[in-house]
Design an enzyme around this catalytic site. Structure first.
Site: not given
Length: 471
Positions: A24, A130, A152, A161, A352, A374, A377, A392-394
């Site tokens: 964060h 944040d 974020t 939420h 990496a 990710s 990206e 979580g939010d995955q």
């Protein structure tokens, strides 16, 4: 306080309040750096508030010791972490709890005073921070400054939420029996199922520190935020998500992916550290032929699932680059590392340079936990994904990748060797994967347009700077 007639307004002093856990603070610092550069002509200064351990990590990561690497108008200000001095080893969830308890008990007000002192007495004119650190709202109000939170993660997760109370009222204690039910009665969430919701919304431990934190945040944002920065770009979120958030939070400012804010010659990715030779290895691989595998710094599959993943990568016959914590290497199948090294078909590294890896022309597939950073990206690099979400939010992100945007696939539950091999084959070479590859390129083009000259994200970031500095 407004200046008297004939007096000029003092230059803006922006306090940037970090949530000093996971990635964060690093994400917020990238925004603060871009804001400092953009606001410099106005004479603005920024105080970046975080804990000692967090600031130490940021200095190490950006080589910013003694101020090097930071804009001249951006300073670090250390704030207490809330932990008793006698407690040397504190689990991360407990650290979060202590930090938030201190913040809620007046800590943020004290931090703003520390920022003022560090700035030579300059009053804080705006509080950016944040969104997790929701007590900053009251502290900002007490200081007579607007609160501009930065979100974020994904927009759909923020909406979930904010709607937690209505979702709990709807689902009740039946979450386990309604896992595949679409959330059609909740505006903006119709593309998602009950099972996709983040932990602590309708299932899991409602009293877990993160569950409590994001619930309070969701209640606070609509009534207290002067504006909300969103980590997305126009055209990515479905129209119903955008409309629902705009109704609840009228001043949303989307200018993500945040990692693209810094100019190329100033970004960490311009000359990436690559201690394990990932980019050189990729340079010897075929174009769009490599599967890159990473589950971030927190999520990690169970040992049996790691072995299935390894077997699936071998079975796919595709070259692979796998970023895996070194303490997990002993869990891999016997001989796996030797075979990969011996044939040159795979490279396993403890770390990496992910942004640079995903941008490399040899990478054609991304096996990921679907953390939002990710995902973005991957989107900005035009790489299709196979998502294995964990928490979580995955799960919402994975659902978005596979079913909303259509540029990847999602595992429902644990990975199997056959499932991994099939997913990698499809993303790299499959007929159905051709549509995913094309869609990934379409989204990449949207990102490039949004961040190009006159692009919407550039305009929105300019608006964000104006909101923050006009106070």
């Amino acid at each position: 306080m407004a200046p008297a007639d004939g007096e000029s307004s003092p230059p803006p002093h922006v306090a940037v309040v970090a949530f000093p856990f996971s990635s964060h603070a690093a994400v917020l610092l990238s925004i603060a750096r871009a804001l400092a550069a953009a606001a410099a002509p106005s004479g603005a200064t920024l105080s970046f508030l975080s804990t000692a351990s967090s600031l130490a990590q940021l200095r190490k990561a950006s080589s910013a010791s003694a101020g090097h690497g930071l804009p001249g108008n951006l300073r670090f200000v250390e704030v207490p972490d809330g932990a008793p001095a006698a407690e040397e080893t504190v689990p991360v969830p407990r650290q979060m709890q202590l930090f938030m308890e201190a913040a809620e008990a007046g800590g943020v007000k004290a931090w703003l005073e520390a920022a003022r002192a560090a700035a030579g007495g300059a009053r804080v004119t705006c509080v950016v921070g944040d969104a997790f650190v929701w007590p900053a709202a009251d502290a900002a109000a007490s200081a007579g400054a607007p609160w501009v939170p930065v979100w974020t993660a994904a927009s759909c997760a923020l909406l979930a939420h904010i709607r937690t109370d209505s979702l709990r009222e709807d689902v009740g204690d039946q979450a386990a029996n309604r896992v595949d039910e679409p959330l059609i009665s909740h505006p903006g969430l119709a593309s998602y199922r009950v099972r996709d919701l983040p932990d602590g919304v309708v299932s899991g431990d409602f009293n877990y520190v993160i569950s409590l934190l994001v619930h309070r945040m969701g209640q606070c944002l609509p009534r207290s935020a002067a504006a909300v920065a969103l980590n997305t770009f126009p055209g990515l979120d479905p129209p119903d998500v955008t409309a629902a958030l705009a109704e609840i939070l009228p001043n949303c400012v989307p200018f993500g992916p945040y990692h693209l804010l810094l100019a190329e010659d100033d970004a960490d990715t311009a000359a990436p550290a690559d201690p394990h030779g990932c980019l050189a290895w990729l340079g010897r691989q075929p174009a769009r032929g490599v599967a890159y595998v990473s589950f971030g710094t927190v999520a990690c599959p169970r040992p049996d699932e790691l072995r299935e993943l390894a077997a699936g990568l071998e079975a796919s016959a595709a070259p692979f680059l796998w970023s895996l914590r070194e303490d997990s290497w002993t869990l891999l199948p016997p001989g796996f590392l030797d075979r990969a090294a011996g044939t040159g078909s795979g490279l396993v590294v403890p770390w990496a340079p992910q942004v640079a890896v995903l941008r490399h022309p040899s990478v054609g597939a991304f096996v990921t936990h679907a953390g939002w950073a990710s995902v973005l990206e991957g989107v900005s690099s035009g790489v299709p994904m196979a998502c294995r979400p964990f928490f979580g939010d995955q799960r919402m992100n994975a659902r978005s990748v596979a079913h909303v945007w259509g540029f990847g696939a999602a595992f429902e539950g644990a990975m199997t060797s056959a499932g991994v091999a099939a997913a990698v084959e499809e993303l790299l070479r499959g007929e159905e994967g051709a549509g995913m590859r094309a869609r990934a390129k379409e989204l990449q083009a949207l990102v490039a347009e949004a961040f190009g000259p006159g692009g919407e994200c550039r305009k929105n970031f300019d608006r964000f700077v104006e909101i923050v500095c006009r106070a």
